[in-house]
Design an enzyme around this catalytic site. Structure first.
Site, PDB file in Angstrom:
ATOM      1  N   ASP A 179      45.291  26.715  -1.955  1.00 39.79           N
ATOM      2  CA  ASP A 179      44.073  27.450  -1.642  1.00 39.79           C
ATOM      3  C   ASP A 179      42.916  26.723  -2.322  1.00 39.79           C
ATOM      4  O   ASP A 179      43.112  26.005  -3.318  1.00 39.79           O
ATOM      5  CB  ASP A 179      44.193  28.882  -2.160  1.00 39.79           C
ATOM      6  CG  ASP A 179      42.941  29.694  -1.908  1.00 39.79           C
ATOM      7  OD1 ASP A 179      42.518  29.780  -0.745  1.00 39.79           O
ATOM      8  OD2 ASP A 179      42.374  30.209  -2.890  1.00 39.79           O
ATOM      9  N   ASP A 235      39.059  28.041  -2.718  1.00 40.50           N
ATOM     10  CA  ASP A 235      38.152  28.869  -3.508  1.00 40.50           C
ATOM     11  C   ASP A 235      38.902  29.545  -4.644  1.00 40.50           C
ATOM     12  O   ASP A 235      39.848  30.305  -4.421  1.00 40.50           O
ATOM     13  CB  ASP A 235      37.488  29.939  -2.631  1.00 40.50           C
ATOM     14  CG  ASP A 235      36.497  29.354  -1.636  1.00 40.50           C
ATOM     15  OD1 ASP A 235      35.642  28.568  -2.059  1.00 40.50           O
ATOM     16  OD2 ASP A 235      36.597  29.692  -0.444  1.00 40.50           O
TER      17      ASP A 235
END
Length: 368
Positions: free
Chosen positions: A28, A30
């Site tokens: 991932d 962010d």
């Protein structure tokens, strides 16, 4: 068709570095690799080391605002060796879903930004800016420039029969200034004006991770994320291992309260864990031990003793809490009920919210 897989048990042990156990990291972005324009401290160095160990580094994001090429350029500015093919976005996963239902060249209304336009064109579809073009579908993804006119136009097209796709349902996104509204809040704005729900491509729904596994040719992938309700739940949904890191949205308190489908295989402070083995938890009666720590539930509070690394203590605490809340209800015998021949009332297991955590997390150094 997705491959049948089974995710490892939560808090599993790994007797070798994660970067050598798993062939591809599905990261991932962010809150894991960067926050806003800046990298998470030390994250690029940890990823370079993992790559040297032979792990392919893939970047998986629910954020559909930017094309993979632009994301790769951003990551390369941190000193990482990243190509556009190393990045998979929820815009690409959504475009793949649309392309599976409609022929090439079909008009698709975009409620979002450049990332969606590029992804739709990649799959041979025709992005349009207005419902006047009679789109067969509406694809919605986060972009800071989404406005009321775009939301209203999306609602009009959906009410006229266009099929609705959303890149993700994240209610918030992390920014340098703190949490901000995410695509999920914008989806709810359209949902208030239509009578259907969207088909969702991003985590925790399977399409994004399945697309990522296919594109990155992963045989033994490891999903790495900060959000339990998207990254970790998504990994469990497609049956792959997961690593939760404490650099983003969710914290140790959230972990302790996580339902079964949001519990990670491994937990760590950050991406440095890729170079490390992962200790398991041993259980002896009510006592849950990891490395130098032992935790147990006493009077609806977590008691932890020992010393060592904070995240070893956290693993012991999580094991104790999860075991307690997952326990089946126990019958409570009362003299009155027994005398009258009634079945004893079941004593429910405590909820995670009812178990006091502050003292134990403070003891291991992870209290808020």
């Amino acid at each position: 068709m997705s491959k049948e897989r089974t995710a490892p048990e939560p808090l599993s042990a790994c007797d070798e570095a994660l970067a050598t156990r798993y062939d591809v990291a599905l990261l991932d972005l962010d809150g894991v690799v960067y926050v806003g324009p800046d990298p998470v401290p030390d994250a690029p160095e940890y990823l370079r080391k993992a790559a040297k160990e032979g792990m392919r580094i893939g970047f998986i994001t629910n954020n559909a605002s930017r094309p993979a090429r632009v994301v790769a350029e951003h990551l390369s500015s941190f000193g990482l060796d990243v190509l556009p093919d190393d990045v998979v976005t929820s815009a690409q996963a959504a475009a793949k879903l649309v392309a599976a239902e409609f022929p090439k060249g079909s008009p698709v209304l975009v409620v979002g930004g450049e990332g969606l336009y590029v992804a739709l064109e990649e799959y041979g579809l025709t992005p349009v800016r207005s419902s006047d073009g009679h789109p067969v579908a509406v694809v919605q993804g986060f972009d800071p420039d989404v406005n009321w006119v775009m939301l209203a136009d999306g609602a009009h097209a959906i009410n006229e029969g266009a099929k609705w796709f959303a890149t993700n349902m994240d209610e918030t996104i992390p920014t340098a200034a703190g949490k901000a509204p995410g695509n999920g809040t914008l989806v709810q704005a359209i949902r208030a004006a239509v009578d259907v729900d969207p088909v969702v491509a991003g985590k925790p729904e399977p399409p994004l991770l399945e697309t990522s596994i296919e594109r990155l040719e992963a045989k033994h992938p490891l999903m790495i994320g900060d959000r339990l309700d998207s990254d970790i739940e998504g990994a469990n949904a497609v049956g792959i291992a997961s690593l939760w890191v404490a650099t983003g949205v969710h914290d140790a308190y959230d972990l302790a309260r996580a339902p079964k489908n949001q519990r990670p295989t491994y937990v760590a402070a950050g991406l440095g864990a890729l170079a490390e083995k992962q200790p398991g938890v041993t259980v002896d009666g009510s006592k849950h031990s990891c490395a130098g720590w032992t935790a147990e539930i006493v009077n609806n509070a977590v008691s932890v003793k020992g010393e060592g690394e904070p995240y070893d203590g956290l693993r012991a605490i999580l094991s104790a809490v999860w075991t307690a809340v997952d326990a089946p209800a126990e019958p409570v015998k009362t003299a009155k009920a027994t005398a009258r021949g009634r079945r004893p009332r079941p004593k429910p297991a405590p909820t995670a919210d009812a178990i006091a955590l502050d003292g134990a997390l403070h003891r291991i150094g992870l209290a808020n």
